[in-house]
Design a protein around this motif. Sequence first.
Motif, PDB file in Angstrom:
ATOM      1  N   CYS A 225       0.835  -1.201   0.000  1.00  0.00           N
ATOM      2  CA  CYS A 225       0.000   0.000   0.000  1.00  0.00           C
ATOM      3  C   CYS A 225       0.868   1.248   0.000  1.00  0.00           C
ATOM      4  N   LYS A 226       0.386   2.263  -0.708  1.00  0.00           N
ATOM      5  CA  LYS A 226       1.181   3.489  -0.815  1.00  0.00           C
ATOM      6  C   LYS A 226       0.690   4.572   0.153  1.00  0.00           C
ATOM      7  N   TRP A 300       4.048  -3.528 -12.939  1.00  0.00           N
ATOM      8  CA  TRP A 300       3.999  -2.655 -14.110  1.00  0.00           C
ATOM      9  C   TRP A 300       2.820  -1.704 -14.008  1.00  0.00           C
ATOM     10  N   CYS A 301       1.691  -2.231 -13.519  1.00  0.00           N
ATOM     11  CA  CYS A 301       0.498  -1.366 -13.350  1.00  0.00           C
ATOM     12  C   CYS A 301       0.803  -0.250 -12.363  1.00  0.00           C
ATOM     13  N   ASP A 302       1.513  -0.608 -11.293  1.00  0.00           N
ATOM     14  CA  ASP A 302       1.882   0.387 -10.286  1.00  0.00           C
ATOM     15  C   ASP A 302       2.715   1.484 -10.940  1.00  0.00           C
ATOM     16  N   LEU A 323      -6.964  -1.665  -9.233  1.00  0.00           N
ATOM     17  CA  LEU A 323      -5.520  -1.866  -9.429  1.00  0.00           C
ATOM     18  C   LEU A 323      -4.770  -1.722  -8.109  1.00  0.00           C
ATOM     19  N   ARG A 324      -5.161  -0.700  -7.335  1.00  0.00           N
ATOM     20  CA  ARG A 324      -4.474  -0.456  -6.058  1.00  0.00           C
ATOM     21  C   ARG A 324      -4.587  -1.674  -5.144  1.00  0.00           C
ATOM     22  N   SER A 325      -5.793  -2.284  -5.109  1.00  0.00           N
ATOM     23  CA  SER A 325      -5.932  -3.418  -4.196  1.00  0.00           C
ATOM     24  C   SER A 325      -5.113  -4.613  -4.703  1.00  0.00           C
ATOM     25  N   ARG A 326      -4.968  -4.739  -6.031  1.00  0.00           N
ATOM     26  CA  ARG A 326      -4.118  -5.812  -6.567  1.00  0.00           C
ATOM     27  C   ARG A 326      -2.656  -5.529  -6.256  1.00  0.00           C
TER      28      ARG A 326
END
Length: 420
Positions: A225-226, A300-302, A323-326
């Motif tokens: 998590c960011k 890569w999505c991150d 995407l964030r949860s993945r």
Amino acid sequence: RVDVLSESQSLALDIGGSLAKIIYFQPDGANRRKERTDGIPKLCIDYLDPKREGSSISVRVPELNGTLHFFCFETRNIEDCIKFISEHYRQNGKEKRRVRATGGGSYKYDKLFSEVGVELTKLDEMCCTVAGLTFLLTHFDHEVFSFLYPDGTLPPPGLPESAPALAECRRFVDARPDPFPYLLVHIGSGVSIVKVTGHGKFERVSGSTIGGGTFWGLCRLLTNCKTFDEIIELTKEGNNERVDMLVGDIYGGDYSKVGLGAGVIASSFGKVTMRKEPPPTFSNLRKAWRRVVCGTFWLWCDFMLNIPILGHFLRYLGLEKHLRSRIANIHFGKIFRAEDVALSLLRMISYNIGQIGYLNAKRYDLPKIYFGGNFIRDHPYTIASISYAVHFWSHGQTQVSIEKEFDKAMNESSFRHCFY
Ligand code: ADP
């Protein structure tokens, strides 16, 4: 004493270990909003989410004849906070701008502020917190609340399927002229426990190193998590029973002799130790390999979310949350879901704080506990977990007083706990 704030002193700061909070007071009629709020830097946390019901980054307070504007930065981005103040807080003449400040950061970063012409007038944070809470307790009816489900029940040991709506669970406490004595449990990066016996009369009687900083720090270690808000969102989808060892996992049911139900947590994160290592079969190897491939894809999505144009596009498509949860779950080789780990941590820390809060209230014979600090924010699971811990350790004492008659119980000296 908001009424004596002059133009040059209408801004105040609190720089703690995790967060730097800015508040400024704008009297009615003063048309300075544009100057002060334009160009908010990206790193400023919109921590009073305007989209959420009943909260906004600017709050008009009729009692004060003006508006309070809130801003918050993570302390690790203190340079942005200083830049924001120096750009938005202008004053005529060559005089140094004065800002009232509390918290350790007002000492630590004093020089940085001074370099941009801002002089910090330091005030003691404990004194201000106690004075602030006493002010809320004695002047406002809708700031301090107890937590009760809409059907009048208290938080159960297992959390409900979906997060309760806070607006429905708040029971506000009316202002009263003499709220003393009480125990203040302030949950910031660490925890301070303060016994308050009168106006300006208080003593820090205890504390704990296990606080909001511990929660956020461990979350950053154990998940990808960011932001803090992301982790709080994740907890709403978590199931801590996948990570925590329950009484039922040990006994196969209730441990009725000592009154422990099967759903009570016996050991936070204990279930991790119960897990057997998978044998090195071909199918397990394939699963591990799939995790590596998926992990690389989500990484890569991150990366793409951090590229402004692509990030905006993904947000526009409504894909960001998914995407964030993945991404939070990228863990090459780890098998526990980020949402379960986050909820387990949240409950572990909240229970611990609820317990030491209750024990200190008992130790000093104080009938009321008030929990505050940014760890709580407005997160229903955090509040429900702390409430549950206090009820559990007080053996239902609070339950009786709340269920019988809420307002009456509040005005009598029965044992109570609230949040602000
Ligand atoms: P301090 O003054 O020590 O910084 P606060 O009362 O501001 O204490 O609370 C800090 C804690 O609040 C953090 O450790 C974290 O648990 C929680 N928190 C709430 N919102 C955020 C956020 N947006 N970013 C980081 N931490 C946050």
